[in-house]
Design an enzyme around this catalytic site. Sequence first.
Site, PDB file in Angstrom:
ATOM      1  N   ASP A 230       0.845  -1.200   0.000  1.00  0.00           N
ATOM      2  CA  ASP A 230       0.000   0.000   0.000  1.00  0.00           C
ATOM      3  C   ASP A 230       0.879   1.248   0.000  1.00  0.00           C
ATOM      4  O   ASP A 230       1.433   1.639   1.031  1.00  0.00           O
ATOM      5  CB  ASP A 230      -0.907  -0.022   1.232  1.00  0.00           C
TER       6      ASP A 230
ATOM      7  N   GLU B 132      30.913  10.653   5.124  1.00  0.00           N
ATOM      8  CA  GLU B 132      31.457  10.388   6.454  1.00  0.00           C
ATOM      9  C   GLU B 132      30.412  10.815   7.488  1.00  0.00           C
ATOM     10  O   GLU B 132      30.349  11.978   7.881  1.00  0.00           O
ATOM     11  CB  GLU B 132      32.752  11.163   6.675  1.00  0.00           C
TER      12      GLU B 132
ATOM     13  N   GLU C 294      28.544  11.231  10.978  1.00  0.00           N
ATOM     14  CA  GLU C 294      28.795  11.324  12.415  1.00  0.00           C
ATOM     15  C   GLU C 294      27.482  11.127  13.166  1.00  0.00           C
ATOM     16  O   GLU C 294      26.399  11.392  12.623  1.00  0.00           O
ATOM     17  CB  GLU C 294      29.405  12.686  12.754  1.00  0.00           C
TER      18      GLU C 294
ATOM     19  N   GLU D 282      34.417  11.339  17.978  1.00  0.00           N
ATOM     20  CA  GLU D 282      34.426  12.653  17.338  1.00  0.00           C
ATOM     21  C   GLU D 282      34.595  13.756  18.395  1.00  0.00           C
ATOM     22  O   GLU D 282      34.751  13.489  19.574  1.00  0.00           O
ATOM     23  CB  GLU D 282      33.168  12.870  16.499  1.00  0.00           C
TER      24      GLU D 282
ATOM     25  N   GLU E 162      32.248   8.581  14.809  1.00  0.00           N
ATOM     26  CA  GLU E 162      32.285   8.530  13.348  1.00  0.00           C
ATOM     27  C   GLU E 162      32.820   7.169  12.928  1.00  0.00           C
ATOM     28  O   GLU E 162      33.828   6.698  13.458  1.00  0.00           O
ATOM     29  CB  GLU E 162      33.158   9.637  12.772  1.00  0.00           C
TER      30      GLU E 162
ATOM     31  N   HIS F 200      30.299  14.895   5.830  1.00  0.00           N
ATOM     32  CA  HIS F 200      31.194  15.354   4.773  1.00  0.00           C
ATOM     33  C   HIS F 200      31.225  14.298   3.679  1.00  0.00           C
ATOM     34  O   HIS F 200      31.418  13.117   3.960  1.00  0.00           O
ATOM     35  CB  HIS F 200      32.603  15.581   5.319  1.00  0.00           C
TER      36      HIS F 200
ATOM     37  N   ARG G  41      39.531  23.151   6.304  1.00  0.00           N
ATOM     38  CA  ARG G  41      38.250  22.621   6.747  1.00  0.00           C
ATOM     39  C   ARG G  41      37.219  23.703   7.060  1.00  0.00           C
ATOM     40  O   ARG G  41      36.094  23.385   7.435  1.00  0.00           O
ATOM     41  CB  ARG G  41      38.464  21.715   7.974  1.00  0.00           C
TER      42      ARG G  41
ATOM     43  N   GLU H 153      35.811  17.187  -1.299  1.00  0.00           N
ATOM     44  CA  GLU H 153      34.999  16.882  -0.126  1.00  0.00           C
ATOM     45  C   GLU H 153      34.027  18.033   0.090  1.00  0.00           C
ATOM     46  O   GLU H 153      34.446  19.168   0.316  1.00  0.00           O
ATOM     47  CB  GLU H 153      35.888  16.704   1.105  1.00  0.00           C
TER      48      GLU H 153
ATOM     49  N   ARG I 121      31.461  19.652   2.511  1.00  0.00           N
ATOM     50  CA  ARG I 121      31.380  19.530   3.954  1.00  0.00           C
ATOM     51  C   ARG I 121      30.044  19.940   4.599  1.00  0.00           C
ATOM     52  O   ARG I 121      29.775  19.535   5.735  1.00  0.00           O
ATOM     53  CB  ARG I 121      32.520  20.345   4.589  1.00  0.00           C
TER      54      ARG I 121
END
Length: 469
Positions: free
Chosen positions: A51, A130, A132, A212, A220, A269, A339, A358, A360
Site C-alpha cells: 500500500d 562520512e 557522524e 568525534e 564517526e 562530509h 576545513r 569533499e 562539507r
Amino acid sequence: MTPKEVLALCKAKDVQLVDIKFCDFLGTWQHFCMPVAELDESTFEEGVGFDGSSIRGWKSIEASDMLLILDPATAFIDPFPQVTTLSIIADAVDTITREPYSRDPRNVARKAVAYMKSTGIADTVYMGPEAEFFIFDNVRYGQTSNSGYYYIDSNEGIWNTGREENPNLGHKIRHKEGYFPVPPADQLVDIRNEMIMVMKQCGLRVEREHHEVATAGQAEIDLRFNELVGMGDDMMLYKYIVKNVAKRRNKTVTFMPKPLFGDNGSGMHTHQSLWKKGKPLFAGKEYGGLSELALYYIGGILKHARAMAAFTNPTVNSYKRLTPGFEAPVNLAYSSRNRSAAVRIPTYSPSPKAKRIEYRPPDPTANPYFAMAAMLMAGLDGIENRIHPGEPLDKNIYELPPEELKKVPSMPGSLAEACDALEQDHEFLLKGDVFTKDVIEQWIEMKRKEHDQVRLRPHPWEFHMYYDA
C-alpha cells in the site's frame, strides 16, 4: 547475486524469513517480512504488492497499489532478528506500467547516474559520505500544549562529573575535546568496534572508526567509497546497523545534526570524484592538483549549494549546526586542506586515483540517495556550463574580518530559506528527468510543514528571555 544464488544462500544458511526493505521519501528504511517459502524466482520478476498510500510523501489512497521489485544483488543475512532472516532491498514500481516510481529515492539516484553517462563526461561517480552520530545512554522528550522539553544523558558527558555513580571515576570528555582521546576517557571503543564487525559481516567495507569532537559519545565510522547507488544502499544499512547495535547494548543513537547545545554537531562530509574508462578525471595541474573539469564540478556545487541544502541539510535541526562562526562550514568557498571552506580538496595522497573533492555542509539526516544525486547533478551542471568557482580561499574563514566575509556567499540560515532557494533554482535537477517537478514540489511542501511545526511551538528558552516582558 542472481535470484538463483539468493535462493541457494537461503538454503545454505537455513533461512526462515525474508525481510524486504525499501527507502521511503524522507530517507527511512521501511520493511515487511514473509516466510522463505514465499520466495522463488518468480517473486523477483513479478514483485510483491504493498500500500503506497501508507508511505510518507508517496501515493494518494485512490491510486495506492504499488509493487516492490527485489534487487538480488543487495541480499544479506540480517544479524539482528532472532530467527535466521535474509534481508533484501527493493525498488518501487507502478503496478500497471511497471515503470520505476518517480518518488522512489533509489530510482532518482539511478537516474542521476544514467544522466551522467548520457553526457559522456564520465561513466562512474564515487561517493564517500562520512556520517557522524551520537551514542547516548538515555533520551526523553515531549511536547504538549502547555509543556515542552528534552533531556539527554550520557555516562561520558562532561555535565556528569558530579553525578553520584558509586563510584564516579571521572573520565568525562570536556566539550570539544573528543577528537580523539584513548580510553578510559573514550568509553565507547567496544561498541564502535562491534558496529564495525557487524558492518563487515553484512558486506560493508569499513575504513576506520573514532570518537568525534563533542562530549557525550559523538562517533564517526567511515565506509570505503562506492558508486552512487551502492553508496546509498550502504548508508541505509550503516544506519540500521549502528542503531541496532546500540539498542542491544541498551544505548541509543541519533543522527540529529545538533542534539547538544554548546558543542559540535554531526555532519556528513561527502567525498566525490568522477571516472571514465577506469581513469580518474579529477586529477590535474590546476589548483590543489585538480583538473579543470574538477574545478568546474566545484563551481556547480558552490553555485547550487543553497538549493541543494533542502536535500543535503533537510531538517529544521540541520540549521542549528549550520551557524556562522561555529564549526560547520557555512561559507561557500573552496580550498586545499582548509576545513573552514564548504569544499575541501584533501591532500593525504599524491596518487591521481585519490584526487577528489569533499563537500562539507551535508549532515546525516539527509536521504542519501537524494542528497548524493543532487550533488552529482550540481557538479555536472558546473562541468556542462564551465562554471569556474573563482579564486580559492586559503584563509581561516572563521577569522576573516567582516568586510571580507561579506563577499563570501553562505548556506541558508534555515530550512525555510533552503526551500526558497530550491524553488528558485532546480532546473539543474530536472535534466534527464532525474528529479521530476513532482518530487521537488512534494519535497518542498513536506519540508515547509516540518519548519512550521517547530516555528509554531514555544521554545523553553523563550520563557527565559521573555516571560517577564
